[in-house]
Motif scaffolding. Structure first.
Motif, short mmCIF file in Angstrom:
data_model
loop_
_atom_site.label_atom_id
_atom_site.label_comp_id
_atom_site.label_asym_id
_atom_site.label_seq_id
_atom_site.Cartn_x
_atom_site.Cartn_y
_atom_site.Cartn_z
N PRO A 145 -35.47 -21.63 -94.09
CA PRO A 145 -34.40 -21.44 -93.94
C PRO A 145 -33.57 -22.23 -95.26
N ASP A 146 -35.22 -22.73 -96.38
CA ASP A 146 -34.43 -22.90 -97.59
C ASP A 146 -35.17 -22.03 -98.23
N VAL A 147 -35.58 -21.01 -98.07
CA VAL A 147 -36.10 -20.63 -98.88
C VAL A 147 -35.48 -19.25 -99.20
N ALA A 148 -35.55 -18.45 -97.59
CA ALA A 148 -35.01 -17.57 -97.58
C ALA A 148 -33.68 -17.02 -98.22
N PRO A 149 -32.95 -17.88 -98.14
CA PRO A 149 -31.42 -17.31 -98.77
C PRO A 149 -31.84 -16.89 -100.48
N SER A 150 -33.36 -17.40 -100.74
CA SER A 150 -32.79 -16.85 -102.02
C SER A 150 -33.87 -15.52 -102.53
N LEU A 151 -34.26 -15.03 -101.62
CA LEU A 151 -35.15 -13.67 -101.87
C LEU A 151 -34.40 -13.16 -101.97
N GLY A 152 -34.12 -12.23 -102.58
CA GLY A 152 -33.66 -10.76 -102.72
C GLY A 152 -34.14 -9.50 -101.93
N GLY A 153 -35.94 -9.82 -101.94
CA GLY A 153 -36.56 -8.93 -101.54
C GLY A 153 -38.14 -9.49 -101.01
N LEU A 154 -38.71 -8.52 -100.87
CA LEU A 154 -39.97 -8.82 -100.30
C LEU A 154 -41.09 -7.60 -101.74
N GLN A 155 -42.07 -7.18 -102.63
CA GLN A 155 -42.66 -6.41 -102.86
C GLN A 155 -43.67 -5.48 -101.90
N TYR A 156 -43.98 -5.06 -101.53
CA TYR A 156 -45.67 -4.56 -101.08
C TYR A 156 -46.66 -4.38 -102.35
N SER A 157 -47.34 -4.91 -102.43
CA SER A 157 -48.73 -4.60 -103.41
C SER A 157 -49.94 -4.66 -102.73
N GLY A 158 -50.16 -3.59 -102.59
CA GLY A 158 -51.10 -3.18 -102.88
C GLY A 158 -52.95 -3.13 -104.08
N ALA A 159 -52.07 -3.91 -105.05
CA ALA A 159 -52.93 -3.94 -105.77
C ALA A 159 -54.34 -4.71 -106.24
N LEU A 160 -54.45 -5.57 -105.16
CA LEU A 160 -55.98 -6.57 -104.52
C LEU A 160 -56.90 -5.85 -104.28
N GLY A 161 -56.83 -4.37 -103.79
CA GLY A 161 -57.68 -3.59 -102.86
C GLY A 161 -58.12 -2.53 -103.82
N THR A 162 -59.71 -2.24 -104.17
CA THR A 162 -60.04 -1.06 -105.00
C THR A 162 -59.81 0.72 -104.30
N ARG A 163 -59.75 0.21 -102.72
CA ARG A 163 -59.22 1.70 -101.66
C ARG A 163 -57.89 1.09 -101.38
N GLN A 164 -56.92 2.24 -101.13
CA GLN A 164 -55.85 1.86 -101.03
C GLN A 164 -55.95 3.02 -99.42
N SER A 165 -55.47 2.58 -98.64
CA SER A 165 -54.74 3.53 -96.84
C SER A 165 -53.71 4.72 -97.42
N PRO A 166 -53.95 5.57 -96.22
CA PRO A 166 -52.52 5.71 -96.78
C PRO A 166 -51.23 5.55 -96.50
N ILE A 167 -51.08 3.90 -95.54
CA ILE A 167 -50.02 3.01 -95.69
C ILE A 167 -50.36 2.17 -97.07
N THR A 168 -50.58 2.42 -97.08
CA THR A 168 -51.04 0.87 -98.60
C THR A 168 -50.19 1.63 -99.87
N ARG A 169 -50.66 3.33 -99.48
CA ARG A 169 -50.63 4.50 -100.99
C ARG A 169 -48.61 4.33 -100.40
N ALA A 170 -47.97 4.82 -99.21
CA ALA A 170 -47.03 4.60 -98.85
C ALA A 170 -45.72 3.57 -99.53
N ASN A 171 -46.33 2.08 -99.74
CA ASN A 171 -45.35 1.13 -99.44
C ASN A 171 -45.82 0.75 -100.80
N ASP A 172 -46.79 0.92 -101.59
CA ASP A 172 -47.69 -0.08 -102.98
C ASP A 172 -46.60 0.28 -103.89
N GLN A 173 -45.62 -1.75 -104.47
CA GLN A 173 -45.02 -1.43 -105.06
C GLN A 173 -43.22 -1.21 -105.20
N ARG A 174 -43.38 -1.43 -103.22
CA ARG A 174 -41.95 -0.32 -102.68
C ARG A 174 -41.24 -1.84 -102.22
#
Length: 132
Positions: free
Chosen positions: A44-73
């Motif tokens: 509750p002390d952190v959530a109000p300051s967040l506009g959202g969350l970015q999904y990042s698959g940058a740490l993986g060397t290979r990306q699954s279909p779910i990661t590719r579809a959501n990466d950087q969204r």
């Protein structure tokens, strides 16, 4: 992880670890890491300051279909996608969530269609977080 595998006898004579054991351990560690971050983001002390969350698959060397579809969204913290999209979504998933503060002033991706069925190829895994 390497020391753990060596001391538990899950390596062969050449020092190679059993891939399935490494996968299980790394996925469990990544799950704990992301679950901890998820709890911080929802605090509750952190959530109000967040506009959202970015999904990042940058740490993986290979990306699954779910990661590719959501990466950087960018999705709102309250977006229902997080019920099934909070990483890791599968073994070997190295995706993570990046907090986006309100001050970043970036547009979020639109919420999903109200159709409750999962996307093709995705299960209905729900994120359950238990109090410590």
């Amino acid at each position: 992880i390497q020391d753990f595998l060596h001391h538990t006898g899950t390596q062969d004579a050449d020092g190679q670890d059993a891939p399935h054991v490494r996968t299980a351990i790394e996925t469990a560690v990544w799950s704990a890491f992301n679950r901890g971050r998820w709890e911080v983001f929802r605090d509750p002390d952190v959530a109000p300051s967040l506009g959202g969350l970015q999904y990042s698959g940058a740490l993986g060397t290979r990306q699954s279909p779910i990661t590719r579809a959501n990466d950087q969204r960018l999705y709102a913290l309250t977006d229902p996608r997080w019920d099934w999209l909070c990483p890791p979504c599968h073994p070997n998933d190295r995706s993570t969530l990046i907090p986006v503060p309100f001050t970043a002033n970036v547009p979020l991706d639109p919420p999903p269609d109200p159709d409750p069925r999962p996307l093709p190829g995705l299960g209905t895994r729900a994120l359950t977080v238990e109090a410590a």
